[in-house]
Write a protein that holds these residues in place. Structure first.
Motif, PDB file in Angstrom:
ATOM      1  N   TYR A  49       0.840  -1.201   0.000  1.00  0.00           N
ATOM      2  CA  TYR A  49       0.000   0.000   0.000  1.00  0.00           C
ATOM      3  C   TYR A  49       0.877   1.254   0.000  1.00  0.00           C
ATOM      4  O   TYR A  49       1.935   1.297   0.649  1.00  0.00           O
ATOM      5  N   PRO A  50       0.444   2.313  -0.694  1.00  0.00           N
ATOM      6  CA  PRO A  50       1.226   3.571  -0.727  1.00  0.00           C
ATOM      7  C   PRO A  50       1.308   4.223   0.655  1.00  0.00           C
ATOM      8  O   PRO A  50       0.505   3.934   1.551  1.00  0.00           O
ATOM      9  N   ASP A  51       2.263   5.117   0.796  1.00  0.00           N
ATOM     10  CA  ASP A  51       2.461   5.809   2.069  1.00  0.00           C
ATOM     11  C   ASP A  51       1.228   6.587   2.492  1.00  0.00           C
ATOM     12  O   ASP A  51       0.893   6.634   3.685  1.00  0.00           O
ATOM     13  N   GLU A  52       0.528   7.222   1.514  1.00  0.00           N
ATOM     14  CA  GLU A  52      -0.633   8.034   1.898  1.00  0.00           C
ATOM     15  C   GLU A  52      -1.753   7.182   2.492  1.00  0.00           C
ATOM     16  O   GLU A  52      -2.497   7.634   3.365  1.00  0.00           O
TER      17      GLU A  52
END
Length: 753
Positions: free
Chosen positions: A396-399
């Protein structure tokens, strides 16, 4: 869940619910109330407390395949027979070491109440073993129990060589609740993991996946929670979408300045591997929402029940959509009450798919998040229906990870079906603690029967039915005391297969039948009016209903309870079962006419008939007539009160006579003449007639000391003794010596026996 016959759920989904619960809805009365002694006398209950040196029994696992029920208590693990819990119980003594108990006492804990090994977790590991954990005198420990492959093996022993730490699986403090589920040899537990009881977490241990937990000391995630229940509920046919739901209560983070407690439902993905950056080895799919259980008022103000106590998940034919029953109590010190609310998974999923709670603005208030939502949506499981290309949460992306850490709470709350409770108790001398639900097939459909445990050691059996005028009707079929020494009900479980309910408290375990049809009465009308889906009139008695029984003589009407229609041909002798008695009273004194109908839900009327030729009239409440739950009190009797009194009970338009009392009212002079007759040679006193046969009969009754009627009829009478029949009225009496006066008093006053 079959559609045909589910009358209650059909009414819920179509809006057939009252604008507000009626007063009867709040103050349900049991049709049958049994004490523990009366319950045992029915032969439908068995009580287990063989271990006199232990307490805190908890039913932790029901094993239908092995016909066993596993119970944890202080220093013991029990394996009880589901058919009879007293038949050859298997017992493991599992206490903490003396050294550990001494260390626990030295740390300031109570040696008897806290420094023991309180078994708090029993989960099935495989076909032959259980995984068990205990508090270990503030040093939690776990191990495996061999229970054998078959019920006939009669094996039950601990494997001490496999003893391991219970941290993250079982609490240190036995007063702190835990909720756990063992899935694919991985243990998920909501638990406090430190000695001081300040670090609460939802943990994953054992198994091959990475050990996981909630964010530590983050009040947005968990804020002083009490864990109640954990349940795996799949979202779809895709296994990667499976989620584990936790039910708990906690201090409100939305209102940090108030001590408010909110009920919560949280969830995590089973295949959550954690994130990166700030969520390494921490859940990256954890979300939670508020569970609301409240009674709306006409002015828009809601009365909330926020203290979640117990949860029961009623499975249906669709494993993805079970029905959630939850018991709540009020958290305020002024208002005292309990409620049962019912939730659908469709409403729960809608809230988790809705807006996230977000703090912003000049006053830093909670608002729905309106910014750009990162992809994939926070809380989505990897490799599932909506994220087939992402195989792990570490992708999953950091955001997404940062958003999850700061936004675990959903903005909207989960409301019950029709936005109001199914059962409400206010102003009662008890609180509800537990709930278990059974589905029962009756002649006119399938019904949900609720078994509600209380903090005074009773179990209530309740059904809620839709009414024709768009309201619901709550029926408390029975309330029974399930323990000899009253204690709050801790856990309950049902075996529909064996028609048994198992109840545990600090003092022991009781198992009782789900039905006691014979307790409703020996008449068809009583059986029909009870409206118990387990019971029906079979032509001779009120007995267990079975779909295979002969339809010709079977009588059952759960929804309407109409004995006029159902019991046609069996009601001819209804009034012949009335209790008939004769009572005597004295002018100026009081008389009590007892009448206790079989059902407290019946409307009672008293009818009076002076003689057979007179017309019967209803007795209205006035100064001299007081109606009570036990009968009718007549104060300051008059000669005109003599006659026939009939107590009638009316329920569902069915009326029958419960009691008939023939009351004789006697004058004081006549009573005195009957008590103290003159010698045969003495002439009657002026104005006093000779005793009639009725008075002579009374005199014979009063002459029997074992009857005790002298004391009953003559209390307070001696203060107003009329002149002796031997003396004419107004004749002065000469003074008598003191010893003769004492002798006369002893002779005239009966002993107070």
């Amino acid at each position: 869940m079959p559609v045909a016959g589910l009358l209650l759920w059909a009414s819920l989904l179509t809006g057939a619910w009252p604008a507000a619960p009626t007063q009867d809805h709040f103050q349900a009365m049991p049709r049958v109330r049994l004490s523990f002694k009366e319950l045992k006398a029915t032969g439908t209950a068995h009580f287990f407390n063989f271990l006199l040196n232990t307490t805190d029994y908890r039913i932790l696992l029901k094993d239908e395949d092995h016909d066993r029920m596993y119970v944890g208590s202080k220093d013991y693990v029990l394996s009880l027979d589901l058919h009879d819990i007293n038949r050859e119980p298997l017992i493991i003594h599992w206490a903490a070491s003396p050294q550990r108990i001494e260390e626990c006492v030295l740390s300031g804990k109570d040696g008897n109440g806290e420094c023991g090994n309180f078994v708090r977790l029993i989960q099935p590991w495989n076909r032959t073993h259980l995984y068990v954990c205990g508090t270990g005198a503030y040093n939690p420990m776990c191990t495996y129990v061999n229970r054998g492959r078959r019920a006939q093996d009669y094996i039950f022993y601990l494997e001490p060589e496999r003893l391991e730490s219970g941290k993250g699986k079982c609490p240190y403090d036995p007063k702190l609740e835990t909720a756990s589920a063992l899935i694919n040899e991985e243990l998920y537990a909501g638990v406090y993991i430190d000695f001081m009881g300040t670090d609460a977490a939802i943990f994953r241990t054992l198994g091959k996946q990475t050990a996981m937990r909630t964010d530590q000391y983050n009040s947005r995630w968990l804020n002083d929670p009490s864990f109640i229940h954990a349940e795996l509920i799949p979202d779809s046919a895709e296994r990667n979408d499976d989620k584990l739901y936790f039910f708990f209560r906690e201090r409100s983070a939305e209102a940090p300045q108030s001590p408010a407690v909110y009920a919560r439902i949280g969830r995590i993905c089973l295949n959550d591997d954690g994130g990166h950056c700030c969520l390494v080895n921490k859940w990256s799919t954890f979300l939670k929402a508020r569970l609301v259980c409240s009674v709306p008022a006409e002015d828009g103000i809601e009365t909330h029940f926020d203290e979640l106590q117990d949860v029961f998940v009623q499975q249906t034919q669709d494993v993805r959509n079970p029905v959630i029953y939850a018991v709540f109590t009020s958290s305020g010190s002024v208002f005292r009450g309990s409620a049962v609310c019912v939730y659908s998974m469709a409403d729960i999923r809608m809230v988790f798919n809705g807006p996230f709670a977000h703090k912003e603005g000049p006053n830093y208030q909670w608002m729905p998040f309106s910014g750009k939502m990162p992809y994939p949506r926070p809380g989505t499981c990897p490799g599932g229906t909506f994220t087939p290309s992402m195989k792990s949460t570490k992708d999953y992306p950091d955001e997404v990870i940062n958003f999850m850490r700061s936004h675990p709470l959903m903005y909207q709350a989960v409301y019950p079906l029709q936005r109001r409770p199914l059962v409400v108790r206010t102003g009662a001398a008890y609180r509800l603690t537990t709930v278990a639900v059974d589905q029962v097939d009756a002649a006119d459909g399938r019904y949900e029967v609720l078994f509600l445990g209380t903090d005074r050691g009773t179990v209530q059996k309740v059904i809620v039915l839709p009414k024709d005028d768009q309201e619901v009707e709550e029926l408390m079929l029975e309330e029974v005391e399930v323990f000899k020494d009253p204690a709050p009900v801790k856990t309950m479980t049902i075996s529909s297969k064996r028609q048994q309910l198992y109840v545990a408290s600090a003092v022991g375990v009781t198992h009782l039948s789900l039905h006691r049809c014979q307790a409703y009465g020996a008449a068809c009308a009583d059986c029909c009016l009870a409206r118990d889906p387990y019971c029906a009139w079979d032509g001779q008695a009120c007995s267990r209903y079975t779909a295979s029984s002969k339809r010709r003589s079977r009588r059952q009407d759960v929804r309407h309870g109409n004995p006029i229609r159902q019991c046609r041909g069996f009601n001819a002798n209804a009034n012949k079962n009335a209790v008939e008695s004769v009572q005597y009273g004295v002018v100026g004194s009081a008389a009590f006419l007892e009448c206790q109908p079989r059902s407290p839900q019946a409307a009672i009327k008293w009818l009076f008939q002076r003689d057979p030729s007179d017309r019967r009239r209803e007795i209205r409440a006035e100064d001299r007539f007081l109606r009570t739950e036990q009968g009718l009190l007549l104060r300051a009797l008059q000669l005109g009160d003599r006659g026939l009194y009939s107590c009638t009970a009316t329920e569902n338009n069915f009326k029958h006579v419960v009691t008939r009392v023939q009351l004789h009212v006697l004058g004081r002079d006549a009573v005195h003449a009957a008590l103290f007759p003159p010698p045969a040679s003495a002439p009657p006193a002026p104005g006093v007639s000779a005793p009639t046969p009725a008075y002579q009969e009374l005199a014979q009754l009063l002459a029997q000391p074992e009857v005790g009627l002298i004391h009953q009829y003559c209390q307070g009478y001696w203060r107003h003794v009329p002149p002796s029949p031997r003396e004419a009225p107004g004749t002065p009496r000469p003074p008598e010596p003191q010893d003769q006066k004492k002798s006369r008093n002893r002779r005239h006053h009966p002993p107070d026996t």
